[in-house]
Design a protein around this motif. Structure first.
Motif, PDB file in Angstrom:
ATOM      1  N   LEU A 131      51.050  16.546 -36.969  1.00  0.00           N
ATOM      2  CA  LEU A 131      52.554  15.780 -37.865  1.00  0.00           C
ATOM      3  C   LEU A 131      53.809  16.130 -37.973  1.00  0.00           C
ATOM      4  N   ARG A 132      54.070  16.888 -38.498  1.00  0.00           N
ATOM      5  CA  ARG A 132      54.910  17.698 -37.963  1.00  0.00           C
ATOM      6  C   ARG A 132      55.280  18.640 -36.714  1.00  0.00           C
ATOM      7  N   GLY A 133      54.461  18.839 -36.016  1.00  0.00           N
ATOM      8  CA  GLY A 133      54.608  19.658 -35.032  1.00  0.00           C
ATOM      9  C   GLY A 133      55.007  18.503 -33.480  1.00  0.00           C
ATOM     10  N   ALA A 134      54.161  17.887 -33.674  1.00  0.00           N
ATOM     11  CA  ALA A 134      54.606  16.014 -32.402  1.00  0.00           C
ATOM     12  C   ALA A 134      55.245  15.005 -33.293  1.00  0.00           C
ATOM     13  N   GLY A 135      54.691  14.414 -34.570  1.00  0.00           N
ATOM     14  CA  GLY A 135      54.934  13.119 -34.410  1.00  0.00           C
ATOM     15  C   GLY A 135      56.268  13.529 -36.051  1.00  0.00           C
ATOM     16  N   GLY A 136      57.327  15.026 -35.458  1.00  0.00           N
ATOM     17  CA  GLY A 136      58.187  14.798 -36.949  1.00  0.00           C
ATOM     18  C   GLY A 136      58.692  15.318 -37.752  1.00  0.00           C
ATOM     19  N   MET A 137      57.520  15.479 -38.616  1.00  0.00           N
ATOM     20  CA  MET A 137      57.671  15.085 -39.969  1.00  0.00           C
ATOM     21  C   MET A 137      57.793  16.776 -41.143  1.00  0.00           C
ATOM     22  N   SER A 138      58.353  16.316 -42.061  1.00  0.00           N
ATOM     23  CA  SER A 138      58.909  17.048 -42.504  1.00  0.00           C
ATOM     24  C   SER A 138      58.377  17.037 -43.585  1.00  0.00           C
ATOM     25  N   THR A 139      58.620  18.498 -44.275  1.00  0.00           N
ATOM     26  CA  THR A 139      57.338  19.116 -45.428  1.00  0.00           C
ATOM     27  C   THR A 139      57.748  16.994 -46.556  1.00  0.00           C
ATOM     28  N   GLU A 140      59.000  16.744 -46.683  1.00  0.00           N
ATOM     29  CA  GLU A 140      58.537  15.594 -47.871  1.00  0.00           C
ATOM     30  C   GLU A 140      57.769  14.624 -46.810  1.00  0.00           C
ATOM     31  N   GLY A 141      58.058  14.240 -46.006  1.00  0.00           N
ATOM     32  CA  GLY A 141      57.543  13.772 -45.147  1.00  0.00           C
ATOM     33  C   GLY A 141      56.316  12.912 -45.152  1.00  0.00           C
ATOM     34  N   LEU A 142      55.493  14.490 -45.361  1.00  0.00           N
ATOM     35  CA  LEU A 142      53.959  15.302 -45.947  1.00  0.00           C
ATOM     36  C   LEU A 142      53.123  14.557 -46.304  1.00  0.00           C
ATOM     37  N   ARG A 143      54.520  15.032 -47.270  1.00  0.00           N
ATOM     38  CA  ARG A 143      53.777  14.835 -49.009  1.00  0.00           C
ATOM     39  C   ARG A 143      53.238  12.977 -48.798  1.00  0.00           C
ATOM     40  N   ALA A 144      54.664  12.123 -48.115  1.00  0.00           N
ATOM     41  CA  ALA A 144      53.850  11.322 -48.521  1.00  0.00           C
ATOM     42  C   ALA A 144      52.923  10.658 -47.702  1.00  0.00           C
ATOM     43  N   VAL A 145      52.229  11.181 -46.790  1.00  0.00           N
ATOM     44  CA  VAL A 145      51.179  11.101 -45.985  1.00  0.00           C
ATOM     45  C   VAL A 145      50.221  11.738 -46.843  1.00  0.00           C
ATOM     46  N   PHE A 146      50.441  12.154 -47.421  1.00  0.00           N
ATOM     47  CA  PHE A 146      48.773  13.371 -47.733  1.00  0.00           C
ATOM     48  C   PHE A 146      49.464  13.901 -49.486  1.00  0.00           C
ATOM     49  N   PRO A 147      49.516  12.742 -50.006  1.00  0.00           N
ATOM     50  CA  PRO A 147      49.777  12.393 -51.220  1.00  0.00           C
ATOM     51  C   PRO A 147      48.866  14.518 -52.269  1.00  0.00           C
ATOM     52  N   ASN A 148      49.085  14.539 -52.791  1.00  0.00           N
ATOM     53  CA  ASN A 148      49.159  15.602 -54.118  1.00  0.00           C
ATOM     54  C   ASN A 148      48.632  16.442 -53.190  1.00  0.00           C
ATOM     55  N   PHE A 149      48.422  16.692 -51.683  1.00  0.00           N
ATOM     56  CA  PHE A 149      47.629  18.366 -50.717  1.00  0.00           C
ATOM     57  C   PHE A 149      48.577  18.922 -50.674  1.00  0.00           C
ATOM     58  N   SER A 150      49.163  20.050 -50.670  1.00  0.00           N
ATOM     59  CA  SER A 150      50.163  21.161 -49.940  1.00  0.00           C
ATOM     60  C   SER A 150      49.137  21.725 -48.505  1.00  0.00           C
ATOM     61  N   ALA A 151      49.314  21.580 -48.103  1.00  0.00           N
ATOM     62  CA  ALA A 151      48.688  21.637 -46.158  1.00  0.00           C
ATOM     63  C   ALA A 151      49.283  23.016 -46.166  1.00  0.00           C
ATOM     64  N   SER A 152      48.545  23.809 -45.796  1.00  0.00           N
ATOM     65  CA  SER A 152      48.798  25.398 -44.830  1.00  0.00           C
ATOM     66  C   SER A 152      49.590  24.935 -43.887  1.00  0.00           C
ATOM     67  N   ALA A 153      50.436  26.475 -43.597  1.00  0.00           N
ATOM     68  CA  ALA A 153      50.817  26.543 -42.581  1.00  0.00           C
ATOM     69  C   ALA A 153      49.656  27.164 -41.290  1.00  0.00           C
ATOM     70  N   LEU A 154      49.441  26.313 -40.073  1.00  0.00           N
ATOM     71  CA  LEU A 154      48.596  26.876 -38.751  1.00  0.00           C
ATOM     72  C   LEU A 154      49.016  27.225 -37.516  1.00  0.00           C
ATOM     73  N   ASN A 155      50.334  27.460 -37.156  1.00  0.00           N
ATOM     74  CA  ASN A 155      51.508  27.668 -36.745  1.00  0.00           C
ATOM     75  C   ASN A 155      50.707  27.193 -34.824  1.00  0.00           C
ATOM     76  N   LEU A 156      50.130  26.086 -34.736  1.00  0.00           N
ATOM     77  CA  LEU A 156      49.510  24.863 -33.549  1.00  0.00           C
ATOM     78  C   LEU A 156      50.266  24.278 -32.779  1.00  0.00           C
ATOM     79  N   PHE A 157      51.527  24.492 -33.238  1.00  0.00           N
ATOM     80  CA  PHE A 157      52.885  24.479 -31.960  1.00  0.00           C
ATOM     81  C   PHE A 157      53.778  25.246 -32.146  1.00  0.00           C
ATOM     82  N   LYS A 158      54.618  25.278 -31.124  1.00  0.00           N
ATOM     83  CA  LYS A 158      55.598  26.067 -30.071  1.00  0.00           C
ATOM     84  C   LYS A 158      56.830  25.458 -30.375  1.00  0.00           C
ATOM     85  N   GLY A 159      57.660  26.673 -31.544  1.00  0.00           N
ATOM     86  CA  GLY A 159      59.328  26.015 -31.066  1.00  0.00           C
ATOM     87  C   GLY A 159      59.139  25.797 -32.769  1.00  0.00           C
TER      88      GLY A 159
END
Length: 417
Positions: free
Chosen positions: A389-417
């Motif tokens: 969602l961050r790499g292809a969907g343009g989601m910010s960290t704040e947006g990700l909190r809304a998508v996955f509430p109370n979950f802190s995602a670990s960075a996986l370095n799956l996308f370029k740039g």
């Protein structure tokens, strides 16, 4: 005689989904209206297009075995656990010397070598219940640390990203999956012929004319969105599903072919959910070499490779991720099958994916490494979805909190740039 694979729970769940599909199979899309067997009327608010890409989830219900798809190479221990349900290293594609790919995933190997596919192993849900019903719902709601919710994670993604047009979300099925629960931005249909624009006592064109006249000259956001939705519905009704690309003749490929046609037509889809609908619940006669699972992997491989070719340059803005509710037990059973387990593998592919890598906090497969006989989950599947969602969907960290509430995602370095 046809062999029925799958446990009783999975067969019951599949029948229930079919029953719900029949009840809600009458659908009309037009002027922003979505009419099903449930009474109601919804005008969607149309958002302007943006530069974000497309997020596609391929839902693999039934519990895909990660170690069949992405085997551990050079492991006599794996062979001892699975004398009938593992292949020799020479029969498989090597990825990085440690992990391989099933022999029928040759297209995936091409994508891996082209740096367009990444593999995440030992991945799954935070709580392995081994229940199809519980884990499928939990995976699609993806809100473990929150209270009860009526919104699926793809619905929350559309809301957080501001995608509010009725065609922002798409499912190539008869009903919206749980991941789209609570959505007014999404539609589900299996063919363009399923789309109906009707009204009692009026022809289709009379109905369109009526809606257009109703909103003519009005400048409110509501009227503007209604006109946009009318145009979208009309565009869909004229859509051609013909393609110059040859697809396999199966339900999964048909859904991908329809999605490709929608994308080529300019339909503003931001996220899609495509059912694989394979025979993954292999409690007996798994058929890794020439059988059920071998056929599953061939359909998965061939359908996605045809889709990639069909959408052309749009592949550069596409991220496709596979999701399953759980993997299978490490040891095969007496029926040459594999019972419900925990960790599995996920594939992430697309033109902007940082491919050519296998991400695995490998837990090991010694008996002391296992959890009740299952491969241990070391990466939460929401880490993968969040990265997509961050790499292809343009989601910010704040947006990700809304998508996955109370979950802190670990960075996986799956996308370029």
């Amino acid at each position: 005689m046809t062999t029925l694979h799958g446990c009783e729970e999975f067969r019951t769940l599949t029948k229930e989904l079919d029953r719900r599909s029949f009840i809600k199979s009458v659908m009309a899309v037009g002027g922003g209206l979505v009419i099903t067997a449930d009474p109601g009327m919804t005008y969607s608010l149309a958002a302007q297009g943006d530069a974000a890409g497309l997020v596609i989830t391929v839902t693999m219900r039934g519990g895909m075995d990660g170690l069949m798809a992405v085997p551990l190479l050079g492991s006599s221990l794996l062979s001892s656990y699975r004398p009938q349900t593992s292949l020799n290293d020479s029969e498989q594609h090597s990825l990085d010397g440690t992990f391989g790919l099933h022999k029928n995933l040759g297209g995936f190997k091409e994508l891996f070598d082209a740096k367009e596919l990444a593999v995440i192993h030992a991945v799954g849900t935070p709580l392995g219940t081994r229940s199809h019903f519980d884990d499928q719902r939990a995976v699609e709601f993806a809100a473990y640390e929150s209270g009860p919710t009526q919104e699926g994670w793809q619905t929350r993604f559309l809301k957080a990203a501001g995608h509010t047009e009725i065609l922002s979300g798409f499912s190539g099925s008869r009903i919206l999956p749980t991941a789209f629960s609570g959505s007014h931005q999404s539609v589900a249909f299996q063919a363009v012929s399923d789309i109906q624009l009707t009204a009692v006592g009026r022809s289709k064109q009379e109905y369109v004319n009526l809606l257009e006249k109703l909103h003519e000259g009005r400048r409110s956001v509501w009227s503007s969105s209604a006109r946009t939705s009318i145009e979208a519905s009309t565009r869909l009704s004229n859509l051609s599903e013909q393609s110059s690309v040859s697809y396999p003749n199966d339900a999964f490929s048909a859904r991908l072919k329809l999605l490709a046609a929608l994308l080529r037509s300019g339909t503003p889809i931001k996220t899609a959910n495509i059912e694989f609908q394979g025979d993954l619940d292999v409690h007996d006669d798994a058929g890794i070499r020439d059988g059920v699972m071998a056929d599953n992997f061939k359909r998965l491989n061939d359908g996605i490779m045809a889709f990639r070719k069909d959408i052309g340059d749009f592949w550069s803005r596409t991220a496709l991720v596979t999701v399953t509710e759980f993997g299978r037990r490490l040891s095969e059973n007496a029926s040459a099958g594999l019972d419900h387990g925990w960790a599995s593998a996920m594939f992430v592919m697309g033109g902007n994916v940082r491919g050519g890598q296998v991400i695995a906090k490998w837990p090991g497969i010694e008996s002391s490494d296992l959890v009740n006989g299952d491969l241990r989950v070391t990466t939460d599947y929401r880490d993968v979805l969040a990265s997509v969602l961050r790499g292809a969907g343009g989601m910010s960290t704040e947006g990700l909190r809304a998508v996955f509430p109370n979950f802190s995602a670990s960075a996986l370095n799956l996308f370029k740039g």
